[in-house]
Scaffold this active site. Structure first.
Site, PDB file in Angstrom:
ATOM      1  N   ASP A  30       0.849  -1.191   0.000  1.00  0.00           N
ATOM      2  CA  ASP A  30       0.000   0.000   0.000  1.00  0.00           C
ATOM      3  C   ASP A  30       0.885   1.241   0.000  1.00  0.00           C
ATOM      4  O   ASP A  30       1.886   1.314   0.721  1.00  0.00           O
ATOM      5  CB  ASP A  30      -0.922  -0.011   1.223  1.00  0.00           C
ATOM      6  CG  ASP A  30      -2.068   0.972   1.089  1.00  0.00           C
ATOM      7  OD1 ASP A  30      -3.229   0.517   0.988  1.00  0.00           O
ATOM      8  OD2 ASP A  30      -1.810   2.200   1.082  1.00  0.00           O
ATOM      9  N   ASN A  85     -12.789  -2.981   2.814  1.00  0.00           N
ATOM     10  CA  ASN A  85     -13.667  -1.825   2.957  1.00  0.00           C
ATOM     11  C   ASN A  85     -14.625  -1.873   1.770  1.00  0.00           C
ATOM     12  O   ASN A  85     -14.212  -1.669   0.623  1.00  0.00           O
ATOM     13  CB  ASN A  85     -12.857  -0.524   2.950  1.00  0.00           C
ATOM     14  CG  ASN A  85     -11.958  -0.406   4.159  1.00  0.00           C
ATOM     15  OD1 ASN A  85     -12.326  -0.790   5.266  1.00  0.00           O
ATOM     16  ND2 ASN A  85     -10.747   0.102   3.954  1.00  0.00           N
ATOM     17  N   GLN A  92     -14.317   2.609   1.522  1.00  0.00           N
ATOM     18  CA  GLN A  92     -13.720   2.204   0.249  1.00  0.00           C
ATOM     19  C   GLN A  92     -13.453   3.438  -0.606  1.00  0.00           C
ATOM     20  O   GLN A  92     -14.344   4.277  -0.794  1.00  0.00           O
ATOM     21  CB  GLN A  92     -14.646   1.232  -0.496  1.00  0.00           C
ATOM     22  CG  GLN A  92     -14.015   0.680  -1.776  1.00  0.00           C
ATOM     23  CD  GLN A  92     -14.878  -0.376  -2.465  1.00  0.00           C
ATOM     24  OE1 GLN A  92     -16.008  -0.626  -2.062  1.00  0.00           O
ATOM     25  NE2 GLN A  92     -14.343  -0.991  -3.510  1.00  0.00           N
ATOM     26  N   VAL A  94     -11.038   3.010  -3.495  1.00  0.00           N
ATOM     27  CA  VAL A  94     -10.696   2.479  -4.819  1.00  0.00           C
ATOM     28  C   VAL A  94     -11.707   1.388  -5.148  1.00  0.00           C
ATOM     29  O   VAL A  94     -11.785   0.375  -4.436  1.00  0.00           O
ATOM     30  CB  VAL A  94      -9.260   1.928  -4.862  1.00  0.00           C
ATOM     31  CG1 VAL A  94      -8.970   1.316  -6.234  1.00  0.00           C
ATOM     32  CG2 VAL A  94      -8.241   3.024  -4.540  1.00  0.00           C
ATOM     33  N   HIS A  98     -10.462  -5.279  -3.175  1.00  0.00           N
ATOM     34  CA  HIS A  98      -9.120  -5.589  -2.677  1.00  0.00           C
ATOM     35  C   HIS A  98      -9.195  -5.972  -1.213  1.00  0.00           C
ATOM     36  O   HIS A  98     -10.070  -5.511  -0.480  1.00  0.00           O
ATOM     37  CB  HIS A  98      -8.168  -4.399  -2.873  1.00  0.00           C
ATOM     38  CG  HIS A  98      -8.700  -3.100  -2.353  1.00  0.00           C
ATOM     39  ND1 HIS A  98      -9.660  -2.363  -3.023  1.00  0.00           N
ATOM     40  CD2 HIS A  98      -8.434  -2.413  -1.223  1.00  0.00           C
ATOM     41  CE1 HIS A  98      -9.943  -1.275  -2.338  1.00  0.00           C
ATOM     42  NE2 HIS A  98      -9.222  -1.280  -1.225  1.00  0.00           N
ATOM     43  N   ILE A  99      -8.248  -6.782  -0.806  1.00  0.00           N
ATOM     44  CA  ILE A  99      -8.109  -7.163   0.599  1.00  0.00           C
ATOM     45  C   ILE A  99      -6.851  -6.497   1.136  1.00  0.00           C
ATOM     46  O   ILE A  99      -5.762  -6.647   0.572  1.00  0.00           O
ATOM     47  CB  ILE A  99      -7.994  -8.688   0.766  1.00  0.00           C
ATOM     48  CG1 ILE A  99      -9.235  -9.391   0.214  1.00  0.00           C
ATOM     49  CG2 ILE A  99      -7.781  -9.044   2.234  1.00  0.00           C
ATOM     50  CD1 ILE A  99      -9.167 -10.918   0.309  1.00  0.00           C
TER      51      ILE A  99
HETATM   52  P1  AMP Z   1      -9.726   1.464   0.320  1.00  0.00           P
HETATM   53  O1  AMP Z   1      -9.797   2.792   1.029  1.00  0.00           O
HETATM   54  O2  AMP Z   1     -10.118   0.292   1.167  1.00  0.00           O
HETATM   55  O3  AMP Z   1     -10.447   1.513  -1.002  1.00  0.00           O
HETATM   56  O4  AMP Z   1      -8.189   1.201   0.034  1.00  0.00           O
HETATM   57  C1  AMP Z   1      -7.517   1.745  -1.049  1.00  0.00           C
HETATM   58  C2  AMP Z   1      -6.057   1.678  -0.712  1.00  0.00           C
HETATM   59  O5  AMP Z   1      -5.318   1.836  -1.909  1.00  0.00           O
HETATM   60  C3  AMP Z   1      -5.593   2.761   0.264  1.00  0.00           C
HETATM   61  O6  AMP Z   1      -5.056   2.156   1.432  1.00  0.00           O
HETATM   62  C4  AMP Z   1      -4.539   3.521  -0.546  1.00  0.00           C
HETATM   63  O7  AMP Z   1      -3.463   3.937   0.256  1.00  0.00           O
HETATM   64  C5  AMP Z   1      -4.117   2.494  -1.585  1.00  0.00           C
HETATM   65  N1  AMP Z   1      -3.594   3.030  -2.814  1.00  0.00           N
HETATM   66  C6  AMP Z   1      -4.128   4.006  -3.584  1.00  0.00           C
HETATM   67  N2  AMP Z   1      -3.356   4.220  -4.660  1.00  0.00           N
HETATM   68  C7  AMP Z   1      -2.316   3.353  -4.569  1.00  0.00           C
HETATM   69  C8  AMP Z   1      -1.170   3.096  -5.385  1.00  0.00           C
HETATM   70  N3  AMP Z   1      -0.946   3.768  -6.510  1.00  0.00           N
HETATM   71  N4  AMP Z   1      -0.297   2.139  -4.977  1.00  0.00           N
HETATM   72  C9  AMP Z   1      -0.519   1.457  -3.832  1.00  0.00           C
HETATM   73  N5  AMP Z   1      -1.574   1.649  -3.033  1.00  0.00           N
HETATM   74  C10 AMP Z   1      -2.459   2.595  -3.396  1.00  0.00           C
END
Ligand code: AMP
Length: 112
Positions: A30, A85, A92, A94, A98-99
């Site tokens: 992450d 999430n 959430q 993204v 994802h886990i």
């Molecule tokens: P969520 O909030 O559960 O949708 O988690 C999305 C996660 O993606 C967050 O913890 C972000 O820090 C991570 N994230 C977003 N962009 C990137 C990226 N380019 N590379 C790695 N992690 C990312």
């Protein structure tokens, strides 16, 4: 549908620190870790959130748990937490399922 950030990582269009890959899944660190180990496990198939999964995706989602444990073992985590999430209210950000694999420090309960 616009391509998700994670699809761009899967296709190597944007960089990430990849720790595991197979034909169905990718795992990478992450970018904004909340613990010493914070890895995301994503399916290569685009599924925005759990509401969009079909019964045919059940084995794929189970495989993601297998991958999560595989990377946790590689990180030598004694215990770890898996988080999905699901939906904006759950945090959430993204919309490509994802886990989160989180570990390397004591984790409190309940989460916020
Ligand atoms: P969520 O909030 O559960 O949708 O988690 C999305 C996660 O993606 C967050 O913890 C972000 O820090 C991570 N994230 C977003 N962009 C990137 C990226 N380019 N590379 C790695 N992690 C990312």
């Amino acid at each position: 549908m616009t391509r998700s950030i994670f699809e761009k990582i899967i296709d190597r269009q944007i960089p990430a620190t990849i720790v595991y890959e197979d034909e169905m899944a990718l795992a990478f660190r992450d970018i904004n870790p909340v613990a010493p180990t914070h890895i995301l496990v994503v399916p290569k198939k685009r599924i925005n959130k759990l509401e969009d999964m079909t019964q045919e995706d059940s084995a794929l989602i189970g495989h993601l748990c297998f991958v999560a444990n595989t990377v946790a073992q590689k990180e030598n985590l004694e215990g770890y937490r898996l988080v999905i999430n699901n939906g904006e209210q759950a945090g959430q950000t993204v919309f490509h399922l994802h886990i989160h694999v989180i570990g390397g420090r004591p984790l409190s309960w309940p989460p916020g």
